[in-house]
Scaffold this motif. Structure first.
Motif, PDB file in Angstrom:
ATOM      1  N   GLU A 148       0.829  -1.207   0.000  1.00  0.00           N
ATOM      2  CA  GLU A 148       0.000   0.000   0.000  1.00  0.00           C
ATOM      3  C   GLU A 148       0.862   1.254   0.000  1.00  0.00           C
ATOM      4  O   GLU A 148       0.503   2.270  -0.600  1.00  0.00           O
ATOM      5  CB  GLU A 148      -0.941  -0.008   1.205  1.00  0.00           C
ATOM      6  N   GLY A 149       2.023   1.184   0.663  1.00  0.00           N
ATOM      7  CA  GLY A 149       2.938   2.321   0.636  1.00  0.00           C
ATOM      8  C   GLY A 149       3.479   2.590  -0.753  1.00  0.00           C
ATOM      9  O   GLY A 149       3.601   3.744  -1.173  1.00  0.00           O
ATOM     10  N   VAL A 150       3.805   1.519  -1.479  1.00  0.00           N
ATOM     11  CA  VAL A 150       4.309   1.668  -2.848  1.00  0.00           C
ATOM     12  C   VAL A 150       3.233   2.272  -3.747  1.00  0.00           C
ATOM     13  O   VAL A 150       3.497   3.185  -4.539  1.00  0.00           O
ATOM     14  CB  VAL A 150       4.783   0.309  -3.403  1.00  0.00           C
ATOM     15  N   LEU A 151       2.020   1.766  -3.653  1.00  0.00           N
ATOM     16  CA  LEU A 151       0.919   2.295  -4.470  1.00  0.00           C
ATOM     17  C   LEU A 151       0.678   3.772  -4.169  1.00  0.00           C
ATOM     18  O   LEU A 151       0.416   4.571  -5.077  1.00  0.00           O
ATOM     19  CB  LEU A 151      -0.352   1.489  -4.233  1.00  0.00           C
ATOM     20  N   LYS A 152       0.770   4.135  -2.900  1.00  0.00           N
ATOM     21  CA  LYS A 152       0.598   5.537  -2.546  1.00  0.00           C
ATOM     22  C   LYS A 152       1.699   6.382  -3.160  1.00  0.00           C
ATOM     23  O   LYS A 152       1.447   7.466  -3.703  1.00  0.00           O
ATOM     24  CB  LYS A 152       0.611   5.684  -1.014  1.00  0.00           C
ATOM     25  N   ASN A 153       2.933   5.895  -3.112  1.00  0.00           N
ATOM     26  CA  ASN A 153       4.043   6.650  -3.697  1.00  0.00           C
ATOM     27  C   ASN A 153       3.935   6.749  -5.210  1.00  0.00           C
ATOM     28  O   ASN A 153       4.285   7.774  -5.798  1.00  0.00           O
ATOM     29  CB  ASN A 153       5.373   6.001  -3.294  1.00  0.00           C
ATOM     30  N   LEU A 154       3.468   5.693  -5.857  1.00  0.00           N
ATOM     31  CA  LEU A 154       3.238   5.759  -7.305  1.00  0.00           C
ATOM     32  C   LEU A 154       2.249   6.865  -7.643  1.00  0.00           C
ATOM     33  O   LEU A 154       2.411   7.582  -8.637  1.00  0.00           O
ATOM     34  CB  LEU A 154       2.718   4.413  -7.808  1.00  0.00           C
ATOM     35  N   SER A 155       1.246   7.003  -6.793  1.00  0.00           N
ATOM     36  CA  SER A 155       0.215   8.013  -7.036  1.00  0.00           C
ATOM     37  C   SER A 155       0.741   9.427  -6.803  1.00  0.00           C
ATOM     38  O   SER A 155       0.582  10.302  -7.651  1.00  0.00           O
ATOM     39  CB  SER A 155      -0.991   7.732  -6.129  1.00  0.00           C
ATOM     40  N   VAL A 156       1.404   9.649  -5.643  1.00  0.00           N
ATOM     41  CA  VAL A 156       1.783  11.028  -5.290  1.00  0.00           C
ATOM     42  C   VAL A 156       2.986  11.528  -6.090  1.00  0.00           C
ATOM     43  O   VAL A 156       3.177  12.739  -6.244  1.00  0.00           O
ATOM     44  CB  VAL A 156       2.066  11.160  -3.783  1.00  0.00           C
ATOM     45  N   THR A 157       3.819  10.609  -6.624  1.00  0.00           N
ATOM     46  CA  THR A 157       4.968  11.045  -7.422  1.00  0.00           C
ATOM     47  C   THR A 157       4.667  11.099  -8.917  1.00  0.00           C
ATOM     48  O   THR A 157       5.512  11.544  -9.704  1.00  0.00           O
ATOM     49  CB  THR A 157       6.175  10.099  -7.205  1.00  0.00           C
ATOM     50  N   HIS A 158       3.488  10.645  -9.323  1.00  0.00           N
ATOM     51  CA  HIS A 158       3.201  10.484 -10.757  1.00  0.00           C
ATOM     52  C   HIS A 158       3.363  11.798 -11.522  1.00  0.00           C
ATOM     53  O   HIS A 158       4.090  11.867 -12.527  1.00  0.00           O
ATOM     54  CB  HIS A 158       1.794   9.923 -10.955  1.00  0.00           C
ATOM     55  N   GLU A 159       2.716  12.833 -11.058  1.00  0.00           N
ATOM     56  CA  GLU A 159       2.768  14.115 -11.785  1.00  0.00           C
ATOM     57  C   GLU A 159       4.195  14.658 -11.793  1.00  0.00           C
ATOM     58  O   GLU A 159       4.674  15.183 -12.811  1.00  0.00           O
ATOM     59  CB  GLU A 159       1.818  15.112 -11.128  1.00  0.00           C
ATOM     60  N   HIS A 160       4.869  14.565 -10.665  1.00  0.00           N
ATOM     61  CA  HIS A 160       6.251  15.045 -10.550  1.00  0.00           C
ATOM     62  C   HIS A 160       7.165  14.333 -11.556  1.00  0.00           C
ATOM     63  O   HIS A 160       7.927  14.971 -12.288  1.00  0.00           O
ATOM     64  CB  HIS A 160       6.732  14.814  -9.112  1.00  0.00           C
ATOM     65  N   LEU A 161       7.087  12.993 -11.601  1.00  0.00           N
ATOM     66  CA  LEU A 161       7.963  12.236 -12.494  1.00  0.00           C
ATOM     67  C   LEU A 161       7.567  12.411 -13.958  1.00  0.00           C
ATOM     68  O   LEU A 161       8.431  12.447 -14.850  1.00  0.00           O
ATOM     69  CB  LEU A 161       7.937  10.756 -12.109  1.00  0.00           C
ATOM     70  N   GLN A 162       6.277  12.518 -14.223  1.00  0.00           N
ATOM     71  CA  GLN A 162       5.832  12.778 -15.599  1.00  0.00           C
ATOM     72  C   GLN A 162       6.402  14.096 -16.107  1.00  0.00           C
ATOM     73  O   GLN A 162       6.871  14.191 -17.250  1.00  0.00           O
ATOM     74  CB  GLN A 162       4.298  12.811 -15.635  1.00  0.00           C
ATOM     75  N   THR A 163       6.395  15.104 -15.269  1.00  0.00           N
ATOM     76  CA  THR A 163       6.926  16.411 -15.669  1.00  0.00           C
ATOM     77  C   THR A 163       8.426  16.340 -15.906  1.00  0.00           C
ATOM     78  O   THR A 163       8.952  16.913 -16.871  1.00  0.00           O
ATOM     79  CB  THR A 163       6.612  17.452 -14.584  1.00  0.00           C
TER      80      THR A 163
END
Length: 881
Positions: free
Chosen positions: A123-138
């Protein structure tokens, strides 16, 4: 609020670059292509990861990385496994998620599997995938990315993982594919008879192993092998095996760089608390042939009552195991049953006790004080951070959900004792002038629990790895940003111990572990939930401000023990070696004796003088004893109620070790606690080993005028009275003792036996072997002894000398006494000595002084032997004490 990420933190870039550099020489990108149906290649292989370089090149790359990062260089590849070590709280999940984007951008790798060991970490990994998505996409130009979690009820989604040309990130729990009977490993009709795992294998994924130390069993390692990986990238703060280690950010370096919070410990320890029956089940020991339990109880000893861990078996009586401590009462605490499966022992009249649980003592009082201290620390931090837009969160770990919330006969929720104590402390502290209106919410809004629920929606105890935990962990992970919002009332979180792994929040500033006994949890795991640097209400990380980034642990153990255990764990788990803390076994040497020393005329002459054993008898006036002992009891000092000692210490880390520096201390009285009055006279007579009659003891206590103090703290009163009475007895015995030889009983020559020891600054090198019994090195206890040995060698007056072996014990009324030296001084006539060497200004315990006096009396019965307490050889001829 939204968490913001700094893409330019050098230590994270170094960790990312270490993984990228493993593939130096790989083609810059992998061209897309299509396969004709007749090609014979499965379509699922179209976008599989491909490796163009051989293992020889990869080894060269790894060695170059290790040299650059000052790590031990691998002579050969330890498989296609590459380890990255990063301390808890420094962003290892961010690092490996960003590494995925880098590997795609530089080499065109598309298929990634993140293997996790537990629900919490998943669940921690899934949360990090979500919260970092926009940052890493940019950061990476918005490449197409799809991430998912494996679900055995939706195995057809694995087809997309294999066939898609986008970056595919699959998160999967190791237990989902470690067994042959798992759905993923069985042919499936929905996939035209194929095994779901085959779609992963065709993709030749790069497997990221999160917390790999939890996946080192043969079965789990084989499961990862079955994924047909291109390589594994392994990320942890505590690797069990550092396969091809390419980057290391250990706890000390992270601490020195200010990448994690500083730690301070508030120790809460009970003192003078031996007035009730105390039992703590520490562990159950089960083998094929034996079953026992280790329990901590209060035992009678010569030095008073001491808390000890003893081993018990079914049928054992704790009264006997405690050396007949009256408080346990014969037959009241019998071990009826030991259940190794459930981790329970059953005690007559006390009921069941689980591992870690305690009965008796001041457990409830201590935990109540821990809660109050945590709330006080929280208010203090809220006050200090007011106006800085930093939310303060406190975390309580509990091992029994019912202590926080229970259920009544109709299933209605009922506040447990922890919730009640918390609300009481919160209300009291919030009314204080300095804290008033600091937290503008009702007490019921500021605390809550995160626990798994059963089908009736009741909270329950779990271990963090069951289906019942899924929703719990999703909730607390998804609430991470809400918890950081200062306008969100929730500030105090109570959770089951299972939450310790896989969850953290940057604004946890207080951690309180409410166990029934001293926490058995590893310190690094315990503090790991709060080590991450804090963020403000805008989601920005607060760096280089250690006044804010300070984690307070409210512990029920001394800060010295906390620091020592933390250092041991860092050494064991991270491979860190602190300066000179561990003695090298190779530095051990052996005390050796000359083969012919027993035939040496000088030794034989000295041994004939000192070899006789003695016995003693004592005479004293009883009325004089009563008079002096009553005065000693009257003057023995205050008897106080049990108290808690609260001490604050700052924990520091450096290459020399983990240290604790005390900053503040105070005491908290415990009033109104239940006291069972023991048989005072019997205790002083028997367990105090005074040998006096009950009438004599009563006369002493009665004349002292101190009997009323026994009601305040019976055990403390008895122990102080025993010490006072025995002190007077010993003084009278020194004057009234008479030693005499015991027939032909002699000390045996076999006392001179070699043994191993660690060389240190007090070790003496024998150079004149004809003057002593030893050859080689001699271990001594002090610089005074070392100088004395050297002077014995160099002095022409000293004919022969040796250190008396530890088995050379003179019996005294207060215990055996082992003098230091035997020697012969010859200046015309031989004079034989037994000597005790002490520094001139050295303060000795009263008991040690008395033993020396008894030793002197013993020597008076030996022909031509003088006893001396000296600091140097020159003082032997002086009639000194």
């Amino acid at each position: 609020m939204r968490l913001n990420f700094n893409p330019n933190q050098q230590y994270q870039l170094d960790a990312i670059n270490a993984a990228i550099s493993v593939f130096e020489g790989q083609a810059a990108s992998q061209n897309e292509f299509s396969l004709a149906p007749e090609s014979g290649v499965h379509p699922g292989s179209m976008f599989a990861n491909r490796l163009d370089i051989d293992e020889e090149q990869i080894l060269k790359n790894v060695q170059a990385i290790q040299n650059k990062n000052e790590l031990e260089v691998s002579p050969e590849l330890d498989g296609m496994h590459f380890s990255v070590e990063m301390e808890t709280g420094t962003g290892k999940t961010y690092v490996y998620l960003r590494t995925i984007y880098e590997l795609n951008q530089k080499y065109g790798f598309r298929k990634f599997v993140i293997v996790v060991p537990s629900v919490a970490i998943r669940e921690g990994v899934l949360k990090n995938l979500s919260v970092t998505h926009e940052h890493l996409q940019t950061l990476y130009g918005k490449p197409p990315v799809y991430f998912s979690v494996y679900d055995s009820s939706r195995v057809s989604e694995l087809r997309n993982f294999s066939l898609s040309d986008s970056i595919q990130i699959l998160v999967i729990n190791i237990d989902s594919f470690a067994k042959d009977e798992n759905v993923i490993n069985r042919p499936n009709d929905k996939l035209t008879g194929e095994k779901p795992i085959d779609f992963i294998k065709r993709a030749n994924p790069i497997v990221i192993v999160d917390e790999p130390q939890n996946m080192e069993s043969d079965k789990r390692k084989q499961a990862i092998e079955n994924l047909n990986y291109l390589c594994t990238l392994r990320y942890s703060a505590t690797h069990a095996n550092r396969y091809n280690l390419i980057y290391s950010l250990d706890p000390v370096r992270a601490y020195e760089l200010g990448l994690v919070k500083q730690i301070e410990v508030n120790s809460i320890l009970a003192e003078n608390d031996f007035n009730a029956a105390y039992v703590c089940l520490k562990r159950i020991n089960a083998t094929k042939r034996t079953l026992s339990a280790s329990v901590e109880i209060d035992c009678n000893t010569r030095a008073g009552v001491k808390r000890k861990v003893v081993k018990v078996e079914p049928g054992d009586d704790l009264y006997q195991r405690s050396n007949n401590r009256e408080i346990y009462g014969s037959g009241r605490y019998i071990v009826n049953e030991i259940d190794a499966i459930e981790g329970i022992i059953d005690l007559s009249m006390a009921g069941e006790l689980r591992i870690g649980e305690t009965i008796g003592g001041m457990t409830d009082e201590r935990m109540k004080l821990q809660i109050r201290e945590t709330v006080a620390e929280h208010f203090g931090k809220e006050k200090n951070l007011k106006g800085k837009n930093v939310k303060v969160i406190s975390l309580f770990f509990i091992d029994r959900v019912a202590n926080y919330r229970d259920y009544g006969p109709e299933g209605e929720p009922v506040k447990g004792k922890f919730a009640q104590w918390f609300e009481q402390a919160f209300r009291e502290l919030s009314r204080k002038k300095e804290y008033k209106n600091l937290i503008p919410f009702n007490v019921g809004e500021v605390h809550d629990g995160y626990f798994s629920q059963d089908r009736a929606s009741r909270w329950q105890d779990t271990r963090g790895n069951s289906k019942a935990d899924d929703d719990t962990f999703r909730l607390i992970m998804k609430d991470k940003e809400r918890l950081l919002d200062p306008n969100e009332p929730l500030r105090f979180i109570f959770s089951h111990s299972a939450l310790r792994e896989g969850w953290d929040n940057p604004n946890v500033f207080q951690i309180c572990t409410l166990n029934e006994t001293q926490s058995e949890t590893k310190k690094r795991q315990e503090i790991g939930r709060g080590m991450r640097l804090a963020v403000d209400s805008e989601g920005n990380r607060i760096q280089r401000d250690m006044a804010i980034n300070r984690l307070t642990v409210i512990a029920n153990e001394s800060y010295e023990d906390f620091a020592s255990q933390l250092q041991s764990e860092i050494e064991e788990e991270c491979g860190v070696r602190f300066g000179n803390r561990i003695k090298d076994k190779r530095e051990r040497t052996k005390v050796e004796y000359r083969e012919d020393f027993r035939l040496d005329k000088k030794f034989k002459a000295l041994w004939r003088k000192i070899k006789y054993q003695t016995t003693y008898r004592v005479e004293y006036d009883t009325q004089e004893l009563i008079k002096q002992a009553a005065k000693a009891v009257e003057d023995m000092g205050d008897v106080v109620e049990p108290l808690f000692r609260i001490q604050r210490a700052e924990i520091g880390m450096a290459r020399e070790g983990v240290g604790a520096m005390r900053r503040r201390g105070r005491a908290s009285r415990v009033k109104g606690s239940a006291v069972t009055m023991p048989d005072v006279l019997s205790y002083i007579q028997n367990h105090g080993r005074t040998g006096l009659t009950r009438s004599t003891i009563y006369e002493i206590l009665s004349r002292s005028g101190k009997l009323g103090d026994a009601l305040k703290n019976p055990q403390m009163f008895m122990d102080k009275a025993v010490a006072a009475i025995k002190g007077v007895l010993s003084d009278l015995m020194v004057d009234g003792i008479r030693y005499e030889k015991v027939g032909d009983r002699e000390y045996e020559l076999h006392l001179f036996e070699g043994y191993e020891f660690h060389k240190d600054g007090h070790t003496f090198k024998v150079t004149k072997e004809d003057k002593t019994v030893n050859t080689g090195w001699l271990p001594l206890d002090s610089n005074v002894e070392k100088r004395f040995a050297r002077d014995c060698e160099e002095s022409e007056d000293i004919e022969f000398y040796f250190k008396l072996p530890s088995g050379f014990k003179i019996k005294t009324p207060i215990g055996n006494y082992n003098p230091d030296w035997a020697l012969t001084r010859k200046n015309g006539k031989a004079v034989y000595f037994i000597a005790e060497t002490k520094a001139r200004d050295q303060e000795l315990k009263t008991s040690e002084e008395r033993k020396i006096e008894f030793g002197k009396k013993h020597c008076e019965q030996l022909d031509d032997v003088k006893f001396r307490k000296v600091t140097s050889v020159e003082e032997l001829d002086m009639d000194t004490d």
